[in-house]
Scaffold this motif. Structure first.
Motif, mmCIF file in Angstrom:
data_model
loop_
_atom_site.group_PDB
_atom_site.id
_atom_site.type_symbol
_atom_site.label_atom_id
_atom_site.label_comp_id
_atom_site.label_asym_id
_atom_site.label_seq_id
_atom_site.Cartn_x
_atom_site.Cartn_y
_atom_site.Cartn_z
ATOM 1 N N GLU A 16 -45.110 -27.047 -30.992
ATOM 2 C CA GLU A 16 -46.013 -26.432 -31.973
ATOM 3 C C GLU A 16 -45.470 -25.118 -32.522
ATOM 4 N N ILE A 17 -44.621 -24.450 -31.767
ATOM 5 C CA ILE A 17 -44.079 -23.166 -32.223
ATOM 6 C C ILE A 17 -42.598 -23.284 -32.595
ATOM 7 N N THR A 18 -42.165 -24.512 -32.867
ATOM 8 C CA THR A 18 -40.793 -24.785 -33.292
ATOM 9 C C THR A 18 -40.852 -25.421 -34.677
ATOM 10 N N PRO A 19 -39.998 -24.980 -35.606
ATOM 11 C CA PRO A 19 -40.015 -25.586 -36.943
ATOM 12 C C PRO A 19 -39.904 -27.112 -36.879
ATOM 13 N N GLN A 20 -40.712 -27.780 -37.706
ATOM 14 C CA GLN A 20 -40.771 -29.244 -37.665
ATOM 15 C C GLN A 20 -39.440 -29.910 -37.981
ATOM 16 N N ASP A 21 -38.606 -29.271 -38.800
ATOM 17 C CA ASP A 21 -37.333 -29.888 -39.162
ATOM 18 C C ASP A 21 -36.364 -29.972 -37.989
ATOM 19 N N PRO A 48 -31.220 -28.927 -33.957
ATOM 20 C CA PRO A 48 -31.200 -27.558 -34.482
ATOM 21 C C PRO A 48 -30.444 -27.398 -35.794
ATOM 22 N N LEU A 49 -29.426 -28.214 -36.026
ATOM 23 C CA LEU A 49 -28.627 -28.088 -37.246
ATOM 24 C C LEU A 49 -28.268 -29.453 -37.810
ATOM 25 N N PHE A 50 -28.411 -29.593 -39.119
ATOM 26 C CA PHE A 50 -27.932 -30.757 -39.856
ATOM 27 C C PHE A 50 -28.509 -32.078 -39.367
ATOM 28 N N GLY A 51 -29.677 -32.061 -38.702
ATOM 29 C CA GLY A 51 -30.311 -33.278 -38.219
ATOM 30 C C GLY A 51 -29.616 -33.937 -37.042
ATOM 31 N N ILE A 52 -28.625 -33.266 -36.469
ATOM 32 C CA ILE A 52 -27.892 -33.827 -35.324
ATOM 33 C C ILE A 52 -28.734 -33.656 -34.068
ATOM 34 N N LYS A 53 -29.054 -34.756 -33.402
ATOM 35 C CA LYS A 53 -29.877 -34.709 -32.194
ATOM 36 C C LYS A 53 -29.038 -34.322 -30.987
ATOM 37 N N LEU A 54 -29.564 -33.366 -30.218
ATOM 38 C CA LEU A 54 -28.892 -32.882 -29.018
ATOM 39 C C LEU A 54 -29.855 -32.908 -27.846
ATOM 40 N N GLU A 72 -33.413 -20.379 -18.916
ATOM 41 C CA GLU A 72 -31.963 -20.409 -19.029
ATOM 42 C C GLU A 72 -31.522 -21.844 -19.272
ATOM 43 N N GLN A 73 -30.608 -22.007 -20.217
ATOM 44 C CA GLN A 73 -30.062 -23.328 -20.478
ATOM 45 C C GLN A 73 -29.187 -23.767 -19.313
ATOM 46 N N ARG A 74 -29.377 -24.989 -18.870
ATOM 47 C CA ARG A 74 -28.505 -25.570 -17.846
ATOM 48 C C ARG A 74 -27.489 -26.510 -18.489
ATOM 49 N N PHE A 75 -27.911 -27.274 -19.495
ATOM 50 C CA PHE A 75 -27.036 -28.149 -20.277
ATOM 51 C C PHE A 75 -27.524 -28.096 -21.712
ATOM 52 N N GLY A 76 -26.607 -28.094 -22.650
ATOM 53 C CA GLY A 76 -27.013 -28.078 -24.046
ATOM 54 C C GLY A 76 -25.944 -27.523 -24.953
ATOM 55 N N PRO A 77 -26.354 -27.112 -26.141
ATOM 56 C CA PRO A 77 -25.385 -26.739 -27.173
ATOM 57 C C PRO A 77 -24.718 -25.374 -26.977
ATOM 58 N N PHE A 78 -25.235 -24.543 -26.099
ATOM 59 C CA PHE A 78 -24.698 -23.198 -25.931
ATOM 60 C C PHE A 78 -23.847 -23.104 -24.668
ATOM 61 N N ALA A 79 -22.850 -22.223 -24.721
ATOM 62 C CA ALA A 79 -22.075 -21.938 -23.523
ATOM 63 C C ALA A 79 -22.915 -21.092 -22.565
ATOM 64 N N VAL A 118 -25.241 -20.130 -36.938
ATOM 65 C CA VAL A 118 -26.095 -20.164 -35.747
ATOM 66 C C VAL A 118 -27.040 -18.967 -35.677
ATOM 67 N N ASN A 119 -26.530 -17.754 -35.853
ATOM 68 C CA ASN A 119 -27.388 -16.579 -35.760
ATOM 69 C C ASN A 119 -28.512 -16.624 -36.790
ATOM 70 N N ASN A 120 -28.200 -17.066 -38.012
ATOM 71 C CA ASN A 120 -29.242 -17.183 -39.041
ATOM 72 C C ASN A 120 -30.302 -18.208 -38.645
ATOM 73 N N LYS A 121 -29.867 -19.328 -38.089
ATOM 74 C CA LYS A 121 -30.816 -20.369 -37.659
ATOM 75 C C LYS A 121 -31.708 -19.852 -36.533
ATOM 76 N N ILE A 122 -31.129 -19.136 -35.579
ATOM 77 C CA ILE A 122 -31.930 -18.567 -34.492
ATOM 78 C C ILE A 122 -32.960 -17.590 -35.048
ATOM 79 N N ASN A 123 -32.565 -16.752 -35.998
ATOM 80 C CA ASN A 123 -33.523 -15.823 -36.615
ATOM 81 C C ASN A 123 -34.645 -16.564 -37.328
ATOM 82 N N GLU A 124 -34.326 -17.662 -38.024
ATOM 83 C CA GLU A 124 -35.354 -18.484 -38.671
ATOM 84 C C GLU A 124 -36.344 -19.030 -37.642
ATOM 85 N N ILE A 125 -35.822 -19.520 -36.526
ATOM 86 C CA ILE A 125 -36.674 -20.093 -35.478
ATOM 87 C C ILE A 125 -37.616 -19.032 -34.923
#
Length: 140
Positions: A16-21, A48-54, A72-79, A118-125
């Motif tokens: 509910e607090i995440t952009p629908q796209d 998060p980007l370009f419709g690519i599911k992660l 904290e992320q355990r697995f995912g798109p970020f190091a 990435v930074n711009n997308k995080i700010n949008e979120i």
């Protein structure tokens, strides 16, 4: 404050607090009535980007009731991903502060991708999230 804390304590409310796209879906089993606690593992499917599911896996590492929690992320798109959520009672609502430390890795290529995308997308979120929190729990 209690209503806001209860809302954020349920992993099922994250969509509910995440952009629908971003097509955010909690994929962990048995999360419908789950409440946050240290050690809770939450799995998601997110675009998060370009419709690519992660797939993304986070762990709730710290919780102080009605004050803050850390995921904290355990697995995912970020190091590296360390996200603090802080809450304070305020006149007419709730103040929410986020502190995020992250790295996408990949050396100079990752630094360029972060600066350009990435930074711009995080700010949008986060801007979307703050607007939703204001709608749901009052102006801050």
């Amino acid at each position: 404050m209690d209503i806001a804390w209860d809302f954020f304590s349920s992993p099922m409310n994250l969509a509910e607090i995440t952009p629908q796209d971003m097509t955010f879906d909690v994929t962990s089993p048995n999360m419908v009535n789950a409440k946050m606690y240290p050690g809770l593992i939450i799995t998601y499917e997110i675009s998060p980007l370009f419709g690519i599911k992660l797939n993304w896996v986070t762990e709730i590492t710290h919780v102080k009731d009605k004050e803050y929690f850390i995921d904290e992320q355990r697995f995912g798109p970020f190091a590296f991903w360390h996200h603090q959520h802080h809450f304070e009672k305020a006149d007419g609502g709730v103040v929410m502060h986020d502190t995020l430390h992250y790295s996408i890795g990949w050396g100079p290529i990752g630094a360029m991708a972060n600066a350009l995308i990435v930074n711009n997308k995080i700010n949008e979120i986060f801007n979307f999230r703050y607007q939703k929190v204001e709608e749901l729990f009052g102006k801050f």
